[in-house]
Design a protein around this motif. Structure first.
Motif, PDB file in Angstrom:
ATOM      1  N   MET A   1      -0.321 -50.389  37.418  1.00  0.00           N
ATOM      2  CA  MET A   1      -0.626 -51.720  37.875  1.00  0.00           C
ATOM      3  C   MET A   1      -0.736 -52.660  36.679  1.00  0.00           C
ATOM      4  O   MET A   1      -1.292 -52.289  35.653  1.00  0.00           O
ATOM      5  N   PRO A   2      -0.254 -53.850  36.812  1.00  0.00           N
ATOM      6  CA  PRO A   2      -0.417 -54.832  35.732  1.00  0.00           C
ATOM      7  C   PRO A   2      -1.893 -55.165  35.529  1.00  0.00           C
ATOM      8  O   PRO A   2      -2.687 -55.106  36.460  1.00  0.00           O
ATOM      9  N   HIS A   3      -2.245 -55.496  34.288  1.00  0.00           N
ATOM     10  CA  HIS A   3      -3.619 -55.892  33.988  1.00  0.00           C
ATOM     11  C   HIS A   3      -3.606 -57.020  32.968  1.00  0.00           C
ATOM     12  O   HIS A   3      -2.585 -57.314  32.357  1.00  0.00           O
ATOM     13  N   ALA A   4      -4.742 -57.652  32.790  1.00  0.00           N
ATOM     14  CA  ALA A   4      -4.852 -58.819  31.912  1.00  0.00           C
ATOM     15  C   ALA A   4      -4.888 -58.450  30.433  1.00  0.00           C
ATOM     16  O   ALA A   4      -4.778 -59.310  29.586  1.00  0.00           O
ATOM     17  N   GLY A   5      -5.019 -57.188  30.110  1.00  0.00           N
ATOM     18  CA  GLY A   5      -5.165 -56.734  28.730  1.00  0.00           C
ATOM     19  C   GLY A   5      -6.511 -56.028  28.604  1.00  0.00           C
ATOM     20  O   GLY A   5      -7.474 -56.416  29.253  1.00  0.00           O
ATOM     21  N   ILE A   6      -6.549 -55.000  27.791  1.00  0.00           N
ATOM     22  CA  ILE A   6      -7.759 -54.188  27.665  1.00  0.00           C
ATOM     23  C   ILE A   6      -8.142 -54.092  26.195  1.00  0.00           C
ATOM     24  O   ILE A   6      -7.285 -53.874  25.331  1.00  0.00           O
ATOM     25  N   ILE A   7      -9.428 -54.248  25.909  1.00  0.00           N
ATOM     26  CA  ILE A   7      -9.950 -54.038  24.564  1.00  0.00           C
ATOM     27  C   ILE A   7     -10.807 -52.774  24.607  1.00  0.00           C
ATOM     28  O   ILE A   7     -11.794 -52.711  25.331  1.00  0.00           O
ATOM     29  N   LEU A   8     -10.410 -51.762  23.844  1.00  0.00           N
ATOM     30  CA  LEU A   8     -11.166 -50.516  23.751  1.00  0.00           C
ATOM     31  C   LEU A   8     -12.144 -50.608  22.583  1.00  0.00           C
ATOM     32  O   LEU A   8     -11.859 -51.263  21.579  1.00  0.00           O
ATOM     33  N   VAL A   9     -13.281 -49.971  22.727  1.00  0.00           N
ATOM     34  CA  VAL A   9     -14.272 -49.948  21.644  1.00  0.00           C
ATOM     35  C   VAL A   9     -14.674 -48.512  21.357  1.00  0.00           C
ATOM     36  O   VAL A   9     -14.641 -47.659  22.227  1.00  0.00           O
ATOM     37  N   SER A  10     -15.050 -48.276  20.131  1.00  0.00           N
ATOM     38  CA  SER A  10     -15.503 -46.959  19.704  1.00  0.00           C
ATOM     39  C   SER A  10     -17.014 -46.848  19.885  1.00  0.00           C
ATOM     40  O   SER A  10     -17.768 -47.696  19.388  1.00  0.00           O
ATOM     41  N   ALA A  11     -17.455 -45.823  20.592  1.00  0.00           N
ATOM     42  CA  ALA A  11     -18.898 -45.596  20.770  1.00  0.00           C
ATOM     43  C   ALA A  11     -19.563 -45.256  19.441  1.00  0.00           C
ATOM     44  O   ALA A  11     -20.758 -45.473  19.269  1.00  0.00           O
ATOM     45  N   ARG A  12     -18.802 -44.748  18.503  1.00  0.00           N
ATOM     46  CA  ARG A  12     -19.352 -44.422  17.191  1.00  0.00           C
ATOM     47  C   ARG A  12     -19.576 -45.694  16.371  1.00  0.00           C
ATOM     48  O   ARG A  12     -20.568 -45.849  15.697  1.00  0.00           O
ATOM     49  N   ARG A  13     -18.619 -46.606  16.456  1.00  0.00           N
ATOM     50  CA  ARG A  13     -18.728 -47.868  15.710  1.00  0.00           C
ATOM     51  C   ARG A  13     -19.707 -48.835  16.376  1.00  0.00           C
ATOM     52  O   ARG A  13     -20.371 -49.621  15.701  1.00  0.00           O
ATOM     53  N   PHE A  14     -19.768 -48.819  17.699  1.00  0.00           N
ATOM     54  CA  PHE A  14     -20.646 -49.697  18.466  1.00  0.00           C
ATOM     55  C   PHE A  14     -21.522 -48.855  19.391  1.00  0.00           C
ATOM     56  O   PHE A  14     -21.297 -48.790  20.604  1.00  0.00           O
ATOM     57  N   PRO A  15     -22.537 -48.179  18.835  1.00  0.00           N
ATOM     58  CA  PRO A  15     -23.386 -47.324  19.671  1.00  0.00           C
ATOM     59  C   PRO A  15     -24.197 -48.148  20.666  1.00  0.00           C
ATOM     60  O   PRO A  15     -24.372 -49.356  20.508  1.00  0.00           O
TER      61      PRO A  15
END
Length: 50
Positions: A1-15
């Motif tokens: 499905m098309p989406h608006a764009g996703i930003i993934l984050v690292s749980a290690r970098r941003f606990p």
């Protein structure tokens, strides 16, 4: 499905702590200020994954 764009984050970098949340908000603010959000249907990492 098309989406608006996703930003993934690292749980290690941003606990999930008060300090991690503050860093996450600062990083998201920088992305929005520079208008470097991912394009539709693309995925980007916020900072580099660790």
């Amino acid at each position: 499905m098309p989406h608006a764009g996703i930003i993934l984050v690292s749980a290690r970098r941003f606990p999930r702590t008060r300090g991690g949340l503050a860093r996450l908000l600062d990083a998201l603010d920088a992305v929005l200020a520079t208008k470097s959000v991912p394009a539709p249907d693309s995925v980007a990492w916020l900072g580099s994954p660790e």
